[in-house]
Design a protein around this motif. Structure first.
Motif, short mmCIF file in Angstrom:
data_model
loop_
_atom_site.label_atom_id
_atom_site.label_comp_id
_atom_site.label_asym_id
_atom_site.label_seq_id
_atom_site.Cartn_x
_atom_site.Cartn_y
_atom_site.Cartn_z
N CYS A 188 16.57 -41.25 9.30
CA CYS A 188 16.39 -41.21 10.91
C CYS A 188 15.46 -43.22 11.59
CB CYS A 188 14.85 -40.69 11.12
SG CYS A 188 15.43 -38.97 10.42
N PRO A 189 16.45 -44.01 11.45
CA PRO A 189 16.23 -45.46 12.15
C PRO A 189 15.42 -45.56 13.23
CG PRO A 189 18.56 -45.32 11.97
CD PRO A 189 17.99 -43.98 11.53
N ASP A 190 14.75 -44.42 14.30
CA ASP A 190 15.26 -44.90 15.60
C ASP A 190 13.74 -43.63 15.92
OD1 ASP A 190 16.72 -42.29 15.41
OD2 ASP A 190 17.74 -42.95 17.87
N ALA A 191 13.53 -43.22 14.79
CA ALA A 191 12.05 -41.84 14.82
C ALA A 191 10.60 -43.01 14.94
CB ALA A 191 12.29 -40.40 13.95
N ARG A 192 9.89 -42.08 15.12
CA ARG A 192 8.71 -42.70 15.44
C ARG A 192 7.66 -41.26 14.66
NH1 ARG A 192 6.62 -46.32 18.58
NH2 ARG A 192 7.85 -48.10 19.68
N ILE A 193 6.97 -41.73 14.06
CA ILE A 193 5.97 -41.13 13.17
C ILE A 193 4.87 -40.96 13.21
CG2 ILE A 193 5.08 -40.37 10.60
CD1 ILE A 193 8.02 -41.73 9.66
N VAL A 194 4.52 -39.95 13.82
CA VAL A 194 2.73 -39.85 14.33
C VAL A 194 2.09 -39.10 13.73
CG1 VAL A 194 1.75 -39.08 16.38
CG2 VAL A 194 3.84 -39.87 16.77
N ILE A 195 0.77 -39.72 13.21
CA ILE A 195 -0.05 -39.27 11.73
C ILE A 195 -1.55 -38.55 12.57
CG2 ILE A 195 -0.92 -39.25 9.43
CD1 ILE A 195 1.47 -40.61 8.92
N ILE A 196 -1.71 -38.01 12.62
CA ILE A 196 -2.52 -37.08 12.93
C ILE A 196 -3.96 -36.63 11.94
CG2 ILE A 196 -4.18 -36.22 14.78
CD1 ILE A 196 -1.84 -34.67 16.39
N GLY A 197 -5.64 -37.00 11.72
CA GLY A 197 -6.34 -37.00 11.17
C GLY A 197 -7.41 -38.13 10.60
N GLY A 198 -8.20 -37.58 10.18
CA GLY A 198 -9.92 -38.05 10.20
C GLY A 198 -9.37 -38.76 8.45
N ASP A 199 -9.73 -39.82 7.88
CA ASP A 199 -10.43 -40.05 7.06
C ASP A 199 -10.40 -39.83 5.52
OD1 ASP A 199 -7.46 -42.45 6.99
OD2 ASP A 199 -9.00 -43.13 7.96
N ASP A 200 -12.16 -39.10 6.09
CA ASP A 200 -12.86 -38.16 5.03
C ASP A 200 -12.10 -37.31 4.45
OD1 ASP A 200 -14.78 -38.03 4.29
OD2 ASP A 200 -16.04 -36.64 5.70
N VAL A 201 -12.66 -36.41 3.56
CA VAL A 201 -12.35 -35.44 2.39
C VAL A 201 -12.51 -34.23 3.01
CG1 VAL A 201 -11.76 -34.96 0.33
CG2 VAL A 201 -11.80 -37.06 0.79
N SER A 202 -11.98 -32.85 3.24
CA SER A 202 -12.83 -31.53 4.02
C SER A 202 -12.78 -31.10 2.14
CB SER A 202 -11.57 -31.46 4.18
OG SER A 202 -11.61 -32.04 5.73
N TYR A 203 -11.30 -31.26 1.59
CA TYR A 203 -11.38 -30.18 0.54
C TYR A 203 -10.74 -31.08 -0.99
CZ TYR A 203 -10.64 -27.16 3.94
OH TYR A 203 -10.34 -26.95 5.12
N GLY A 204 -11.51 -31.02 -1.65
CA GLY A 204 -10.75 -31.27 -3.26
C GLY A 204 -12.40 -32.68 -3.88
N ARG A 205 -11.40 -33.42 -4.70
CA ARG A 205 -12.64 -34.43 -5.09
C ARG A 205 -12.11 -35.95 -3.90
NH1 ARG A 205 -9.34 -34.85 -10.75
NH2 ARG A 205 -9.01 -32.70 -10.62
N ARG A 206 -13.22 -36.57 -4.13
CA ARG A 206 -13.00 -37.25 -3.11
C ARG A 206 -11.92 -38.71 -4.07
NH1 ARG A 206 -15.42 -38.58 1.53
NH2 ARG A 206 -17.04 -36.49 1.36
#
Length: 406
Positions: free
Chosen positions: A246-264
């Motif tokens: 998809c050479p002309d697509a943009r990717i938008v990633i929403i989310g923080g950099d903390d850890v909610s679940y699992g190991r850090r």
């Protein structure tokens, strides 16, 4: 009637029902939450009296590591008990106590309010197999981990025993609990406000100086925090192939950099930085936008203009964001894991891929982005699924109110 809601991050899953009850003049609603989480939070409703508690401390370093969480839960329960005693001294006697038992807050409430009906929100019961533990070979569980799980459930088992009834949001999440308690737990989802979360052909937003409108080729991914439990490692590693297809697509990633679940991850780093470093030389980062956490209205706009929405999860708690993406009319490419499969039927109201197969993920995303008109029926069916099964106003809230007050 008098209602007491208890959740360390009040209102949590009780937002809609607590507000609905407060709008009925014949009811009195009180909430209890952790003071740090309540600070600066807007009032849910002027008729809801919210009281805070401050956990003194967690477990001591000398406590056996299997029971540190449990000791912390007992201490938290004691602080909530002190608040509950103050309420009782002031004459408040709840008819119903609705709580999330995971953090121990409800431990002693049946003793303080023995005449109340106690209802627990039973979200997830940990097991050593069939769920998140041991699912991902990149993060193998040890025998010690599997033994610790038995103790991890102590808080919920005590709550299951003392509760008069319970609620679980999905059938799969209910199924994780011991069978002898299934009859006690009613499956009722919190619901999606489809009046708010709806398609918008005129949706637009500015991100990193770029202007996005509905119809642009935009691939979206959402998680509260970017972590393996929600497949961030699989998705980021798939970015180079997605961009190739998809050479002309943009990717938008929403989310923080903390850890909610699992190991850090290793101290001083984040999962995002770890996986971005893996593909840093083969991905075009000018076409990838990491937004962090967003205000709800901006998050919603991004869903409304999404061309393809990726939702990956271990067998674990189903995220609100997947249901909201469907309500917004997204084509969801989801992992073929039990919580997702309960909602999405492949090629009918979404598309399913193997959680670990990033090539399949990339090719499925490209098939949607590059042929958007062919997936219009999936968009419509996705929203209809939410209207039929998870709509707040016509389905979930009325059912929950009937369950609580008849």
């Amino acid at each position: 009637m008098n209602f007491l809601f208890v959740h360390q991050n009040f209102p949590g899953q009780f937002r809609h029902v607590a507000k609905a009850l407060a709008e009925m003049p014949e009811h009195r609603v009180v909430g209890i939450g952790e003071s740090a989480n309540l600070k600066g939070r807007l009032s849910l409703h002027p008729r809801i009296n919210v009281m805070g508690y401050q956990p003194k401390r967690g477990a001591s370093p000398e406590t056996h590591h299997y029971i540190r969480d449990f000791e912390g839960a007992v201490r938290r329960g004691q602080e909530v008990a002190r608040v509950a005693f103050e309420l009782r001294k002031k004459g408040f006697r709840p008819d119903l106590v609705i709580s999330h038992p995971a953090w121990g807050e409800s431990f002693f409430l049946p003793d303080i309010f023995p005449d109340a009906r106690h209802i627990g929100y039973f979200e997830y019961f940990y097991r050593s197999s069939g769920g998140d533990i041991g699912f991902d070979p990149e993060f193998p569980s040890s025998f010690d981990d599997r033994l610790k799980v038995r103790i991890k459930n102590t808080t919920q088992l005590l709550s299951l025993d003392s509760a008069d009834a319970g609620i679980s949001p999905t059938l799969w999440q209910q199924s994780r609990y011991p069978k002898e308690f299934h009859s006690k737990i009613r499956v009722i989802h919190e619901g999606v406000d489809t009046n708010v979360v709806a398609p918008d052909e005129n949706a637009s937003i500015d991100i990193d100086g770029a202007h996005f409108i509905r119809g642009d080729r935009v691939i979206t991914y959402v998680a509260r925090n970017l972590e393996p439990c929600r497949g961030v490692h699989v998705f980021i590693r798939a970015i180079p192939l997605i961009q190739e297809l998809c050479p002309d697509a943009r990717i938008v990633i929403i989310g923080g950099d903390d850890v909610s679940y699992g190991r850090r991850p290793t101290a001083g780093t984040t999962y995002r930085s770890l996986y971005c470093d893996e593909v840093k030389d083969v991905a075009d980062w000018s076409r990838v936008h990491f937004t962090g956490r967003l205000p709800y209205n901006r998050y919603l706009k991004i869903l409304q203009l999404s061309s393809a929405h990726v939702y990956l999860t271990y067998p674990f708690v189903l995220s609100w964001s997947m249901l909201e993406a469907m309500a917004a009319g997204c084509v969801v490419i989801g992992s073929a894991t039990p919580p997702v499969q309960e909602v999405i039927t492949h090629a009918e109201n979404g598309l399913l891929v193997d959680f670990f197969d990033r090539e399949e993920l990339a090719r499925t995303v490209a098939g949607v982005v590059n042929n958007q008109s062919q997936h219009e029926q999936i968009r419509q069916s996705a929203r209809q699924t939410i209207l039929d099964r998870y709509d707040l106003h016509t389905k979930c809230l009325p059912e929950l109110l009937r369950y609580l007050i008849g």
